[in-house]
Design a protein around this motif. Sequence first.
Motif, PDB file in Angstrom:
ATOM      1  N   PRO A  28      -7.906   0.965  12.317  1.00  0.00           N
ATOM      2  CA  PRO A  28      -8.325   0.982  10.912  1.00  0.00           C
ATOM      3  C   PRO A  28      -7.123   1.106   9.976  1.00  0.00           C
ATOM      4  O   PRO A  28      -6.212   1.908  10.213  1.00  0.00           O
ATOM      5  CB  PRO A  28      -9.227   2.216  10.827  1.00  0.00           C
ATOM      6  CG  PRO A  28      -9.654   2.483  12.236  1.00  0.00           C
ATOM      7  CD  PRO A  28      -8.510   2.061  13.102  1.00  0.00           C
ATOM      8  N   THR A  29      -7.132   0.309   8.928  1.00  0.00           N
ATOM      9  CA  THR A  29      -6.025   0.281   7.968  1.00  0.00           C
ATOM     10  C   THR A  29      -6.594   0.201   6.557  1.00  0.00           C
ATOM     11  O   THR A  29      -7.442  -0.648   6.280  1.00  0.00           O
ATOM     12  CB  THR A  29      -5.108  -0.929   8.225  1.00  0.00           C
ATOM     13  OG1 THR A  29      -4.583  -0.860   9.560  1.00  0.00           O
ATOM     14  CG2 THR A  29      -3.955  -0.973   7.231  1.00  0.00           C
ATOM     15  N   LEU A  30      -6.130   1.079   5.692  1.00  0.00           N
ATOM     16  CA  LEU A  30      -6.521   1.043   4.285  1.00  0.00           C
ATOM     17  C   LEU A  30      -5.298   0.690   3.450  1.00  0.00           C
ATOM     18  O   LEU A  30      -4.326   1.452   3.399  1.00  0.00           O
ATOM     19  CB  LEU A  30      -7.071   2.395   3.829  1.00  0.00           C
ATOM     20  CG  LEU A  30      -7.475   2.463   2.347  1.00  0.00           C
ATOM     21  CD1 LEU A  30      -8.708   1.590   2.082  1.00  0.00           C
ATOM     22  CD2 LEU A  30      -7.751   3.905   1.920  1.00  0.00           C
ATOM     23  N   VAL A  31      -5.331  -0.462   2.814  1.00  0.00           N
ATOM     24  CA  VAL A  31      -4.248  -0.881   1.915  1.00  0.00           C
ATOM     25  C   VAL A  31      -4.625  -0.462   0.502  1.00  0.00           C
ATOM     26  O   VAL A  31      -5.658  -0.884  -0.021  1.00  0.00           O
ATOM     27  CB  VAL A  31      -4.013  -2.400   1.986  1.00  0.00           C
ATOM     28  CG1 VAL A  31      -2.959  -2.826   0.969  1.00  0.00           C
ATOM     29  CG2 VAL A  31      -3.601  -2.815   3.397  1.00  0.00           C
ATOM     30  N   VAL A  32      -3.807   0.381  -0.105  1.00  0.00           N
ATOM     31  CA  VAL A  32      -4.027   0.817  -1.484  1.00  0.00           C
ATOM     32  C   VAL A  32      -2.974   0.143  -2.351  1.00  0.00           C
ATOM     33  O   VAL A  32      -1.779   0.264  -2.084  1.00  0.00           O
ATOM     34  CB  VAL A  32      -3.910   2.350  -1.609  1.00  0.00           C
ATOM     35  CG1 VAL A  32      -4.196   2.784  -3.047  1.00  0.00           C
ATOM     36  CG2 VAL A  32      -4.864   3.049  -0.642  1.00  0.00           C
ATOM     37  N   ARG A  33      -3.424  -0.586  -3.359  1.00  0.00           N
ATOM     38  CA  ARG A  33      -2.442  -1.265  -4.219  1.00  0.00           C
ATOM     39  C   ARG A  33      -2.715  -0.977  -5.684  1.00  0.00           C
ATOM     40  O   ARG A  33      -3.849  -0.717  -6.097  1.00  0.00           O
ATOM     41  CB  ARG A  33      -2.436  -2.765  -3.971  1.00  0.00           C
ATOM     42  CG  ARG A  33      -3.682  -3.488  -4.427  1.00  0.00           C
ATOM     43  CD  ARG A  33      -3.512  -4.998  -4.330  1.00  0.00           C
ATOM     44  NE  ARG A  33      -4.737  -5.701  -4.725  1.00  0.00           N
ATOM     45  CZ  ARG A  33      -4.848  -7.017  -4.783  1.00  0.00           C
ATOM     46  NH1 ARG A  33      -3.819  -7.786  -4.453  1.00  0.00           N
ATOM     47  NH2 ARG A  33      -5.987  -7.583  -5.147  1.00  0.00           N
ATOM     48  N   GLY A  34      -1.647  -1.037  -6.473  1.00  0.00           N
ATOM     49  CA  GLY A  34      -1.769  -0.912  -7.915  1.00  0.00           C
ATOM     50  C   GLY A  34      -2.049  -2.282  -8.518  1.00  0.00           C
ATOM     51  O   GLY A  34      -1.365  -3.254  -8.199  1.00  0.00           O
ATOM     52  N   THR A  35      -3.042  -2.351  -9.389  1.00  0.00           N
ATOM     53  CA  THR A  35      -3.417  -3.640  -9.968  1.00  0.00           C
ATOM     54  C   THR A  35      -2.339  -4.186 -10.902  1.00  0.00           C
ATOM     55  O   THR A  35      -2.306  -5.382 -11.175  1.00  0.00           O
ATOM     56  CB  THR A  35      -4.736  -3.520 -10.746  1.00  0.00           C
ATOM     57  OG1 THR A  35      -4.596  -2.509 -11.764  1.00  0.00           O
ATOM     58  CG2 THR A  35      -5.878  -3.142  -9.815  1.00  0.00           C
ATOM     59  N   LYS A  36      -1.454  -3.311 -11.395  1.00  0.00           N
ATOM     60  CA  LYS A  36      -0.398  -3.746 -12.303  1.00  0.00           C
ATOM     61  C   LYS A  36       0.922  -3.961 -11.575  1.00  0.00           C
ATOM     62  O   LYS A  36       1.959  -4.169 -12.202  1.00  0.00           O
ATOM     63  CB  LYS A  36      -0.213  -2.712 -13.418  1.00  0.00           C
ATOM     64  CG  LYS A  36      -1.471  -2.467 -14.244  1.00  0.00           C
ATOM     65  CD  LYS A  36      -1.264  -1.343 -15.248  1.00  0.00           C
ATOM     66  CE  LYS A  36      -2.551  -1.030 -15.997  1.00  0.00           C
ATOM     67  NZ  LYS A  36      -2.377   0.118 -16.934  1.00  0.00           N
ATOM     68  N   SER A  37       0.882  -3.912 -10.253  1.00  0.00           N
ATOM     69  CA  SER A  37       2.076  -4.097  -9.437  1.00  0.00           C
ATOM     70  C   SER A  37       2.020  -5.462  -8.758  1.00  0.00           C
ATOM     71  O   SER A  37       0.946  -6.020  -8.558  1.00  0.00           O
ATOM     72  CB  SER A  37       2.153  -2.990  -8.387  1.00  0.00           C
ATOM     73  OG  SER A  37       3.192  -3.220  -7.468  1.00  0.00           O
ATOM     74  N   ARG A  38       3.186  -5.965  -8.380  1.00  0.00           N
ATOM     75  CA  ARG A  38       3.229  -7.286  -7.739  1.00  0.00           C
ATOM     76  C   ARG A  38       3.529  -7.197  -6.250  1.00  0.00           C
ATOM     77  O   ARG A  38       3.680  -8.219  -5.583  1.00  0.00           O
ATOM     78  CB  ARG A  38       4.321  -8.140  -8.406  1.00  0.00           C
ATOM     79  CG  ARG A  38       5.733  -7.584  -8.239  1.00  0.00           C
ATOM     80  CD  ARG A  38       6.798  -8.561  -8.715  1.00  0.00           C
ATOM     81  NE  ARG A  38       8.132  -8.061  -8.490  1.00  0.00           N
ATOM     82  CZ  ARG A  38       8.775  -8.073  -7.329  1.00  0.00           C
ATOM     83  NH1 ARG A  38       8.168  -8.557  -6.264  1.00  0.00           N
ATOM     84  NH2 ARG A  38       9.998  -7.605  -7.226  1.00  0.00           N
ATOM     85  N   TYR A  39       3.607  -5.994  -5.714  1.00  0.00           N
ATOM     86  CA  TYR A  39       4.059  -5.849  -4.335  1.00  0.00           C
ATOM     87  C   TYR A  39       3.008  -6.248  -3.297  1.00  0.00           C
ATOM     88  O   TYR A  39       3.345  -6.512  -2.146  1.00  0.00           O
ATOM     89  CB  TYR A  39       4.533  -4.415  -4.073  1.00  0.00           C
ATOM     90  CG  TYR A  39       5.930  -4.149  -4.597  1.00  0.00           C
ATOM     91  CD1 TYR A  39       7.047  -4.528  -3.860  1.00  0.00           C
ATOM     92  CD2 TYR A  39       6.136  -3.548  -5.830  1.00  0.00           C
ATOM     93  CE1 TYR A  39       8.332  -4.298  -4.331  1.00  0.00           C
ATOM     94  CE2 TYR A  39       7.409  -3.311  -6.320  1.00  0.00           C
ATOM     95  CZ  TYR A  39       8.511  -3.697  -5.563  1.00  0.00           C
ATOM     96  OH  TYR A  39       9.774  -3.476  -6.043  1.00  0.00           O
ATOM     97  N   VAL A  40       1.717  -6.247  -3.689  1.00  0.00           N
ATOM     98  CA  VAL A  40       0.674  -6.725  -2.772  1.00  0.00           C
ATOM     99  C   VAL A  40      -0.144  -7.760  -3.553  1.00  0.00           C
ATOM    100  O   VAL A  40      -1.294  -7.517  -3.937  1.00  0.00           O
ATOM    101  CB  VAL A  40      -0.229  -5.587  -2.262  1.00  0.00           C
ATOM    102  CG1 VAL A  40      -1.132  -6.100  -1.138  1.00  0.00           C
ATOM    103  CG2 VAL A  40       0.600  -4.410  -1.749  1.00  0.00           C
TER     104      VAL A  40
END
Length: 305
Positions: free
Chosen positions: A247-259
Amino acid sequence: MLARRALPRLQQPSSHCPSHFYRRAYSKTELGNGVNIAYDLHEPPNQGDSRENAPPIIFVHGLFGAKKNNRSISRVLARDLKRPVYALDLRNHGDSSHHPRHDYNALAEDVELFLQQHRLKDATLIGHSMGAKTVMAVALRNRVPIANLIPIDNAPVDAALSSDFPKYTQAMRRIDETTITRQSEADAILKNYEESLPIRQFLLGNLSRQDDGTHKWQIPIKILSSALDNMADFPFTDPDVTRFEGPTLVVRGTKSRYVADEMLPVVGRFFPKFELVDVEAGHWVVSEKPEEFRKAVVEWLQDKE
């Protein structure tokens, strides 16, 4: 893959860490490769409430960060999940030792050796930015068993770092060449390179007062400057050869470009069981939206128990 969802903004609790919370003074572990890793161990506030042999959480910071940056969220996760949380200083950061090699295989090996020497099993690995690629590398190297994975705002791809990071190292070098006796003097120099006060305060947290009254960087600026290209890379390129099935949870910032959206198919090939949570934030997801991050992690991990 879980559909993207933006978490509602919740009011941040008035206190992340109750006064009766238990935390040992930071400790160091000398690894088999000669690197000394400093860490804080956060345990639930009421030891009687903790689950027997509860699986640990390992929390890893990003570039120019340290274990102290994750202190509040580590305490909260220990409290809410009743699990011990180890917040690490990676090599060349915080109170850990310096080493000329700084790449993701070396960082991953440090985490693997830490898990082995502390006999930590069924761990959840959480990492932000550089720490995210580090924990993803640990999972893909498959040299230690881990239960699940939470990378924060970074993807398993070769991608150029934000131009801010070379700018930060330039500013830090300039500060290093100047006799600084007050942190405000360093901030005045740094302000020419970074307008954001929170980011400047984050970087200035690496300054250490010397016996002669001057302030010097606690981190090896020269080593980390030379390692910026390594931090943009990722050591795995073929998901047909290696992948993490847990199991993997990817958390990303909507204002970031890294994901970015176009990276998600690659994420899915390396981590076929990944789920995605969007937080309305920039790259510094945990510090910008701690309550949204806490809620996402706690709910996801409780669902996996």
